[in-house]
Design a protein around this motif. Structure first.
Motif, PDB file in Angstrom:
ATOM      1  N   THR B  20       0.803  -1.220   0.000  1.00  0.00           N
ATOM      2  CA  THR B  20       0.000   0.000   0.000  1.00  0.00           C
ATOM      3  C   THR B  20       0.834   1.268   0.000  1.00  0.00           C
ATOM      4  O   THR B  20       0.297   2.348  -0.222  1.00  0.00           O
ATOM      5  CB  THR B  20      -0.956   0.033   1.212  1.00  0.00           C
ATOM      6  OG1 THR B  20      -0.220  -0.349   2.356  1.00  0.00           O
ATOM      7  CG2 THR B  20      -2.127  -0.868   1.017  1.00  0.00           C
ATOM      8  N   CYS B  21       2.136   1.160   0.265  1.00  0.00           N
ATOM      9  CA  CYS B  21       2.971   2.365   0.264  1.00  0.00           C
ATOM     10  C   CYS B  21       2.942   2.989  -1.122  1.00  0.00           C
ATOM     11  O   CYS B  21       3.195   2.324  -2.117  1.00  0.00           O
ATOM     12  CB  CYS B  21       4.408   2.036   0.651  1.00  0.00           C
ATOM     13  SG  CYS B  21       5.501   3.471   0.535  1.00  0.00           S
ATOM     14  N   VAL B  22       2.612   4.286  -1.171  1.00  0.00           N
ATOM     15  CA  VAL B  22       2.524   4.965  -2.465  1.00  0.00           C
ATOM     16  C   VAL B  22       3.770   5.793  -2.747  1.00  0.00           C
ATOM     17  O   VAL B  22       3.858   6.474  -3.768  1.00  0.00           O
ATOM     18  CB  VAL B  22       1.277   5.868  -2.557  1.00  0.00           C
ATOM     19  CG1 VAL B  22       0.016   5.027  -2.523  1.00  0.00           C
ATOM     20  CG2 VAL B  22       1.260   6.900  -1.439  1.00  0.00           C
ATOM     21  N   ALA B  73       6.951  -5.413 -15.143  1.00  0.00           N
ATOM     22  CA  ALA B  73       7.672  -5.138 -13.905  1.00  0.00           C
ATOM     23  C   ALA B  73       6.726  -4.507 -12.888  1.00  0.00           C
ATOM     24  O   ALA B  73       5.759  -3.850 -13.252  1.00  0.00           O
ATOM     25  CB  ALA B  73       8.832  -4.203 -14.189  1.00  0.00           C
ATOM     26  N   GLN B  74       7.022  -4.759 -11.616  1.00  0.00           N
ATOM     27  CA  GLN B  74       6.216  -4.163 -10.554  1.00  0.00           C
ATOM     28  C   GLN B  74       7.069  -3.123  -9.841  1.00  0.00           C
ATOM     29  O   GLN B  74       8.255  -3.342  -9.582  1.00  0.00           O
ATOM     30  CB  GLN B  74       5.779  -5.249  -9.569  1.00  0.00           C
ATOM     31  CG  GLN B  74       4.685  -4.802  -8.635  1.00  0.00           C
ATOM     32  CD  GLN B  74       4.111  -5.967  -7.838  1.00  0.00           C
ATOM     33  OE1 GLN B  74       4.479  -7.123  -8.049  1.00  0.00           O
ATOM     34  NE2 GLN B  74       3.209  -5.656  -6.918  1.00  0.00           N
ATOM     35  N   HIS B  75       6.459  -2.024  -9.531  1.00  0.00           N
ATOM     36  CA  HIS B  75       7.166  -0.908  -8.913  1.00  0.00           C
ATOM     37  C   HIS B  75       6.846  -0.913  -7.411  1.00  0.00           C
ATOM     38  O   HIS B  75       5.679  -0.919  -7.037  1.00  0.00           O
ATOM     39  CB  HIS B  75       6.691   0.380  -9.583  1.00  0.00           C
ATOM     40  CG  HIS B  75       7.409   1.592  -9.131  1.00  0.00           C
ATOM     41  ND1 HIS B  75       7.182   2.827  -9.654  1.00  0.00           N
ATOM     42  CD2 HIS B  75       8.350   1.773  -8.184  1.00  0.00           C
ATOM     43  CE1 HIS B  75       7.954   3.713  -9.068  1.00  0.00           C
ATOM     44  NE2 HIS B  75       8.662   3.100  -8.169  1.00  0.00           N
ATOM     45  N   VAL B  76       7.891  -0.976  -6.566  1.00  0.00           N
ATOM     46  CA  VAL B  76       7.669  -1.080  -5.121  1.00  0.00           C
ATOM     47  C   VAL B  76       8.369   0.072  -4.404  1.00  0.00           C
ATOM     48  O   VAL B  76       9.568   0.276  -4.578  1.00  0.00           O
ATOM     49  CB  VAL B  76       8.225  -2.421  -4.579  1.00  0.00           C
ATOM     50  CG1 VAL B  76       7.983  -2.532  -3.083  1.00  0.00           C
ATOM     51  CG2 VAL B  76       7.615  -3.594  -5.310  1.00  0.00           C
ATOM     52  N   CYS B 167       1.175   8.734   7.818  1.00  0.00           N
ATOM     53  CA  CYS B 167       1.072   7.969   6.564  1.00  0.00           C
ATOM     54  C   CYS B 167      -0.354   8.014   6.001  1.00  0.00           C
ATOM     55  O   CYS B 167      -1.280   7.496   6.610  1.00  0.00           O
ATOM     56  CB  CYS B 167       1.490   6.514   6.773  1.00  0.00           C
ATOM     57  SG  CYS B 167       1.378   5.555   5.246  1.00  0.00           S
ATOM     58  N   PRO B 168      -0.546   8.633   4.837  1.00  0.00           N
ATOM     59  CA  PRO B 168      -1.904   8.758   4.292  1.00  0.00           C
ATOM     60  C   PRO B 168      -2.433   7.442   3.723  1.00  0.00           C
ATOM     61  O   PRO B 168      -3.631   7.275   3.557  1.00  0.00           O
ATOM     62  CB  PRO B 168      -1.735   9.806   3.197  1.00  0.00           C
ATOM     63  CG  PRO B 168      -0.321   9.699   2.766  1.00  0.00           C
ATOM     64  CD  PRO B 168       0.454   9.291   3.976  1.00  0.00           C
ATOM     65  N   ALA B 169      -1.552   6.509   3.422  1.00  0.00           N
ATOM     66  CA  ALA B 169      -1.993   5.240   2.848  1.00  0.00           C
ATOM     67  C   ALA B 169      -2.136   4.156   3.919  1.00  0.00           C
ATOM     68  O   ALA B 169      -2.480   3.021   3.608  1.00  0.00           O
ATOM     69  CB  ALA B 169      -0.976   4.791   1.796  1.00  0.00           C
ATOM     70  N   GLU B 170      -1.876   4.520   5.152  1.00  0.00           N
ATOM     71  CA  GLU B 170      -1.865   3.553   6.258  1.00  0.00           C
ATOM     72  C   GLU B 170      -0.998   2.346   5.929  1.00  0.00           C
ATOM     73  O   GLU B 170      -1.378   1.201   6.156  1.00  0.00           O
ATOM     74  CB  GLU B 170      -3.288   3.145   6.646  1.00  0.00           C
ATOM     75  CG  GLU B 170      -4.013   4.298   7.302  1.00  0.00           C
ATOM     76  CD  GLU B 170      -5.326   3.892   7.957  1.00  0.00           C
ATOM     77  OE1 GLU B 170      -5.506   2.701   8.260  1.00  0.00           O
ATOM     78  OE2 GLU B 170      -6.162   4.779   8.156  1.00  0.00           O
ATOM     79  N   ALA B 171       0.160   2.644   5.376  1.00  0.00           N
ATOM     80  CA  ALA B 171       1.101   1.568   5.046  1.00  0.00           C
ATOM     81  C   ALA B 171       2.014   1.266   6.222  1.00  0.00           C
ATOM     82  O   ALA B 171       2.774   0.305   6.177  1.00  0.00           O
ATOM     83  CB  ALA B 171       1.936   1.963   3.835  1.00  0.00           C
ATOM     84  N   LEU B 209       5.600  -6.305   4.846  1.00  0.00           N
ATOM     85  CA  LEU B 209       4.578  -7.102   4.190  1.00  0.00           C
ATOM     86  C   LEU B 209       4.814  -7.022   2.686  1.00  0.00           C
ATOM     87  O   LEU B 209       4.796  -5.941   2.110  1.00  0.00           O
ATOM     88  CB  LEU B 209       3.188  -6.567   4.526  1.00  0.00           C
ATOM     89  CG  LEU B 209       2.897  -6.415   6.033  1.00  0.00           C
ATOM     90  CD1 LEU B 209       1.498  -5.859   6.245  1.00  0.00           C
ATOM     91  CD2 LEU B 209       3.062  -7.750   6.762  1.00  0.00           C
ATOM     92  N   PRO B 210       5.075  -8.180   2.043  1.00  0.00           N
ATOM     93  CA  PRO B 210       5.397  -8.141   0.611  1.00  0.00           C
ATOM     94  C   PRO B 210       4.217  -7.639  -0.219  1.00  0.00           C
ATOM     95  O   PRO B 210       3.057  -7.835   0.170  1.00  0.00           O
ATOM     96  CB  PRO B 210       5.757  -9.588   0.280  1.00  0.00           C
ATOM     97  CG  PRO B 210       5.357 -10.399   1.446  1.00  0.00           C
ATOM     98  CD  PRO B 210       5.109  -9.519   2.608  1.00  0.00           C
TER      99      PRO B 210
END
Lengths: 289, 249
Positions: B20-22, B73-76, B167-171, B209-210
């Motif tokens: 959920t981290c943006v 590809a996934q962006h993390v 944290c606005p995304a509650e990550a 958390l992956p």
């Protein structure tokens, strides 16, 4: 890792100084009077200059004495204690020699403590699992071999110095060869650092900030690594091969002195490489080594 | 004492959700803001308005791309701060005892008045969680906002680390990871939380958390896609002639 001049000078000079103290301490027919004074003055000047240099890399030098507090767990603290004990015990022994009194057991104890000091210095680096190139028994072995070689050169032991220089050369050569493979062997990769390895191959996309930071300045030193091979050759020649050759020539005082200068310059170069070539695992997070 | 405690009564830490981290860096700013004014030496900046600005941060957000064998590809986004390890190598190397791990909650702290700024703890940390403040000459690290979480002068909802609060995304989640019933422990269990660099043997308290697997090339990208498929299998006319002629050469 960042090759701080203070640390390079410290490990080189104190290595030579404590190496000389070892040989002076175990000498069965030690020099006495003014000759003893001269030898011990050189050893103390080198060791103390090294220790003084080491304090220059502290953020708060005014608190340096607090470094004696945690000898139970910290190699840096043990090194501080051992250095003071080695200098103290060797000083007492030297005092006896000045007046023609050789308290041999005191000399042996001083030698053992001097050796332990160099060992503790090396353990500061060898204990770091985060720097795979250093995290190995060969780090203290090489520090000790070079310190004993330098000490033998300083005390004019031609045969012992020759043998130790040969040994050091072989050990240093192997340390470079094996050291280049240790990071890969450590198993730490960007995949394990991020835990993202299971779904594919992770790659650093962009850094967390545009400028540099303490971590990059301190742990990720890449400038001049491209000259590493040339520097290795220079270090090996100056540190071991050239002194070895010079020792076999006549006029031991003249060529012995040249051998010593060459050796010291070589150790400085090798120490510079020791730091500059060491890769910290944190570089992985930044896509750097 | 820089010996590590055998066990701690609690294991306070963070659980960071990489799904959920943006990557907004709000946690970085909140951390810098809070730690500029309370606990210990303020986090300094060097040349902040100049050509090569840098400064001390206790939390930084990296960004990675994960390329699978097949598919896109996934962006993390990857926030990283002190993991408050159980076998914290930064603590035992400290020559002065400035670095320590608290028995009551497992937080790793620096007693700044005893720090000589030798930097060895930063060398010992595999995660780059410690930064020497160049203005104060002492080591700085995440305190888990120890001056917020027990601070009864603050409203209850603010008694969490600044990064978690903002944290606005509650990550980011904060709690006791030694209690299997706690919200953070439940999250770790449900989502398969992981340790960073387990091979370094540090036993970090913080868990990550992956990201969930969700991106992929679907069978059908759009309902109109079938109508856009090429109709002619074999080229005709001039192109067909060209194709046959070139094939004969």
């Amino acid at each position: 890792m960042h090759p701080a001049p203070s640390i390079i000078l410290f490990t080189t000079l104190s290595g030579l100084g404590f190496g000389l103290l070892v040989w002076l301490g175990v000498d069965p027919t030690p020099p006495t009077g003014w000759v003893a004074f001269a030898f011990y003055a050189i050893a103390y000047a080198l060791a103390l200059a090294g220790l003084a240099a080491s304090s220059f890399h502290l953020g708060r030098r005014d608190r340096a004495l607090k470094a004696f507090r945690q000898w139970r767990t910290s190699w840096l603290s043990r090194e501080a204690w051992l250095a003071v004990l080695a200098l103290g015990v060797s000083g007492l022994y030297a005092l006896g020699l000045l007046f023609g009194l050789a308290l041999q057991p005191l000399g042996w104890l001083g030698a053992a403590l001097s050796l332990a000091t160099v060992g503790a210095t090396a353990m500061i680096y060898a204990q770091l699992r985060t720097v795979p190139r250093w995290h190995h028994w060969s780090t203290p072995a090489l520090f000790l071999a070079l310190s004993l070689s330098g000490g033998a050169l300083l005390s004019g032991r031609v045969l012992i110095a020759s043998v130790l220089l040969l040994l050091s050369a072989a050990l240093q050569f192997w340390v470079w060869y094996d050291g280049d493979r240790r990071f890969a062997r450590s198993g730490t990769t960007l995949a394990s650092a991020t835990g993202l390895g299971e779904r594919g191959t992770p790659r650093a996309l962009f850094p967390p900030h545009t400028g540099s930071n303490y971590l990059l300045d301190e742990m990720v030193y890449v400038v001049a690594r491209r000259h590493a091979l040339k520097l290795r050759a220079i270090a090996l020649v100056l540190m071991t091969l050239l002194p070895l050759l010079l020792l076999q020539l006549p006029l031991p005082h003249f060529f012995g002195f040249l051998a010593l200068l060459s050796h010291a310059a070589g150790v400085l170069t090798a120490r510079w490489l020791f730091f500059a070539e060491a890769e910290h695992v944190v570089g992985l997070y930044y896509g750097k080594r | 004492m820089t010996a590590l405690p055998d066990r701690t009564e609690r294991r306070l830490g963070l659980v960071i959700d990489l799904d959920t981290c943006v990557g907004c860096h709000a946690c970085v700013v909140a951390c810098k803001g809070w730690n500029d004014q309370g606990y210990g030496a303020p986090l300094s900046d060097q040349d902040p308005q100049g050509g090569a600005p840098q400064g001390t941060f206790l939390n930084r957000v990296h960004s990675y791309e994960v390329v699978p064998e097949r598919g896109p590809a996934q962006h993390v986004h990857f926030p990283k701060s002190c993991l408050h390890c159980e076998d914290a190598p930064c603590v035992t190397v400290c020559p002065t005892g400035a670095s320590y791990k608290r028995v009551e909650d497992g937080i790793v702290l620096v007693e700044e008045d005893a720090c000589i700024g030798c930097g060895l703890c930063a060398w010992a940390c595999p995660y780059g969680a410690r930064e020497l403040d160049l203005a104060a000459g002492v080591m700085k690290k995440c305190t888990l906002c120890v001056d917020r979480i027990y601070n009864e002068a603050l409203p209850e909802e603010d008694r969490v680390p600044a990064c978690v609060r903002t944290c606005p995304a509650e990550a980011r989640h904060f709690g006791d990871l030694s209690d299997p019933e706690s919200e953070v422990s439940q999250l770790v269990a449900a989502r398969g939380g992981i340790d960073l660099m387990p091979e370094q043997g540090t036993r970090p308290v913080n868990k990550y958390l992956p990201p969930r697997a969700r991106d992929g090339w679907g069978e059908e990208t759009d309902v109109l896609a079938p109508f856009l498929a090429p109709v002619a299998e074999e080229p005709q006319g001039f192109l067909g002639w060209l194709d046959r002629t070139l094939g004969r050469l």
